[in-house]
Scaffold this active site. Structure first.
Site, PDB file in Angstrom:
ATOM      1  N   ASP A 199       1.173   5.205   7.439  1.00 54.23           N
ATOM      2  CA  ASP A 199       1.822   5.631   6.603  1.00 54.23           C
ATOM      3  C   ASP A 199       1.336   5.862   6.139  1.00 54.23           C
ATOM      4  OD1 ASP A 199       4.125   7.202   5.962  1.00 54.23           O
ATOM      5  OD2 ASP A 199       4.658   4.501   4.594  1.00 54.23           O
ATOM      6  N   SER A 200       1.580   6.948   4.643  1.00 54.70           N
ATOM      7  CA  SER A 200       1.204   7.132   2.981  1.00 54.70           C
ATOM      8  C   SER A 200       1.211   5.592   2.184  1.00 54.70           C
ATOM      9  CB  SER A 200       2.108   8.367   2.569  1.00 54.70           C
ATOM     10  OG  SER A 200       3.239   7.945   2.898  1.00 54.70           O
ATOM     11  N   HIS A 255      10.233   5.194   4.919  1.00 51.77           N
ATOM     12  CA  HIS A 255      10.553   4.388   3.484  1.00 51.77           C
ATOM     13  C   HIS A 255      11.985   4.061   3.757  1.00 51.77           C
ATOM     14  CE1 HIS A 255       6.304   5.481   2.400  1.00 51.77           C
ATOM     15  NE2 HIS A 255       6.770   4.832   1.414  1.00 51.77           N
ATOM     16  N   CYS A 271       5.033   7.999   9.813  1.00 48.53           N
ATOM     17  CA  CYS A 271       5.001   8.536   9.364  1.00 48.53           C
ATOM     18  C   CYS A 271       6.324   9.699   9.611  1.00 48.53           C
ATOM     19  CB  CYS A 271       3.904   9.098   8.200  1.00 48.53           C
ATOM     20  SG  CYS A 271       3.502   9.698   6.997  1.00 48.53           S
ATOM     21  N   CYS A 274      12.717   8.535   7.636  1.00 55.12           N
ATOM     22  CA  CYS A 274      11.438   8.872   6.831  1.00 55.12           C
ATOM     23  C   CYS A 274      11.116   7.224   6.592  1.00 55.12           C
ATOM     24  CB  CYS A 274      11.319   9.798   5.403  1.00 55.12           C
ATOM     25  SG  CYS A 274      10.086   7.962   4.849  1.00 55.12           S
ATOM     26  N   GLU A 278       8.387   3.351  -2.902  1.00 55.45           N
ATOM     27  CA  GLU A 278       7.294   2.554  -3.173  1.00 55.45           C
ATOM     28  C   GLU A 278       7.918   1.697  -4.791  1.00 55.45           C
ATOM     29  OE1 GLU A 278       4.219   2.745  -0.948  1.00 55.45           O
ATOM     30  OE2 GLU A 278       5.479   3.755  -0.506  1.00 55.45           O
TER      31      GLU A 278
HETATM   32  N1  DGL Z   1       6.974   7.306   5.190  1.00 55.92           N
HETATM   33  C1  DGL Z   1       6.515   8.214   4.872  1.00 55.92           C
HETATM   34  C2  DGL Z   1       7.426   9.416   6.165  1.00 55.92           C
HETATM   35  O1  DGL Z   1       8.169   9.017   6.821  1.00 55.92           O
HETATM   36  C3  DGL Z   1       6.386   9.433   3.971  1.00 55.92           C
HETATM   37  C4  DGL Z   1       6.791   9.405   3.089  1.00 55.92           C
HETATM   38  C5  DGL Z   1       5.895  10.061   1.635  1.00 55.92           C
HETATM   39  O2  DGL Z   1       4.799   9.171   2.016  1.00 55.92           O
HETATM   40  O3  DGL Z   1       6.461  11.471   1.103  1.00 55.92           O
HETATM   41  O4  DGL Z   1       7.169  10.942   6.089  1.00 55.92           O
END
Ligand code: DGL
Length: 263
Positions: free
Chosen positions: A8-9, A184, A71, A182, A152
């Site tokens: 993931d990021s 996150h 992600c 997402c 984050e």
């Molecule tokens: N967790 C990520 C997603 O599912 C990326 C969040 C990000 O880096 O903008 O899109």
């Protein structure tokens, strides 16, 4: 047999990695958080293709037997640009398709809300894929770009987080179910549930993706047969928040390695 690669990021994909470990505790996970390029949600498609090429190369060098794109932003790009991203014969599970299938199985009618990054929402991938399988479902999508950087940064259970979440969800309006588009967002699940007074079912990736990984590994006889050693964690830019969140999920003994992939 090599590890299951998950990336993931940043910290978001840890929710998926944890889901996989809960279902498959004997498997080794190799996690890569591309924190140097966070947030992916605001990057161009071309930039994300470049990150994906480097990450798959790394996962291949680390002998991963399967790669999970944990992600949504990266999954939405991967789904559209597959033909130009080498995956070295590694099977790939993205985070969107299994969630779409599950949603369509569970809901025959009504309005499904989707919140996600700008990249994911602009791709309209949830709307298109859901409508393709069931044109009777109404899909309402909203980009919520402040959420991933906020999470984050560790802004989770506090007043600012609550105000941002409430504002976004009021813009989305009434829905019968909400996809957390997402990885996150499961970290703010409590706040989202509270906004809906615990009356709107939330659909998020970790359990769904973990079940998909388990099914793939069992069907293809990829189960780990001997002790694989500890899970491995890499980030492209070391951050304290990442280390703390990773420890919360995986225990304090994890060792975090910093690794710059070629730009
Ligand atoms: N967790 C990520 C997603 O599912 C990326 C969040 C990000 O880096 O903008 O899109």
């Amino acid at each position: 047999m090599g590890p299951i690669g998950v990336f993931d990021s940043g910290v978001g994909g840890l929710t998926v990695a944890k889901g996989i470990k809960d279902l498959l505790p004997d498997e080794q996970v190799l996690y890569f958080g591309d924190t140097a390029h966070l947030p992916y949600g605001d990057k161009s498609r071309d930039s994300i293709v470049g990150y994906l090429i480097n990450i798959f190369k790394f996962m291949h060098e680390m002998n991963c037997k399967l790669v999970v794109i944990a992600c949504n932003s990266a999954s939405s790009v991967y789904d559209l640009d597959k033909s130009i991203i080498p995956v070295y014969n590694m099977p790939v599970i993205d985070v969107i398709s299994p969630v779409v299938r599950k949603t369509v199985d569970e809901f025959r009618s009504g309005t499904i809300g989707v919140i996600g990054t700008r990249r994911t929402i602009e791709s309209a991938i949830y709307k298109l894929s859901i409508s393709d399988l069931n044109p009777g479902l109404i899909v309402k999508e909203l980009a919520t770009p402040l959420l991933a950087p906020m999470i984050e940064d560790g802004f989770i259970h506090n007043k600012i987080a609550k105000a941002v979440i409430d504002d976004y969800l009021s813009q989305l309006g009434k829905v019968d179910s909400l996809i957390l588009g997402c990885t996150h967002y499961p970290l703010i699940r409590q706040e989202i549930e509270a906004y809906y007074d615990h009356k709107t079912p939330l659909i998020d990736a970790p359990k769904i993706i973990a079940a998909e990984v388990k099914k793939y590994i069992n069907t293809n006889n990829l189960r780990q047969k001997s002790d694989p050693g500890p899970d491995q964690f890499y980030v492209s830019d070391f951050t304290k928040t990442f280390e703390e969140t990773a420890k919360q999920f995986f225990g304090s003994e994890i060792r975090l390695n910093e690794l710059k992939l070629n730009e």
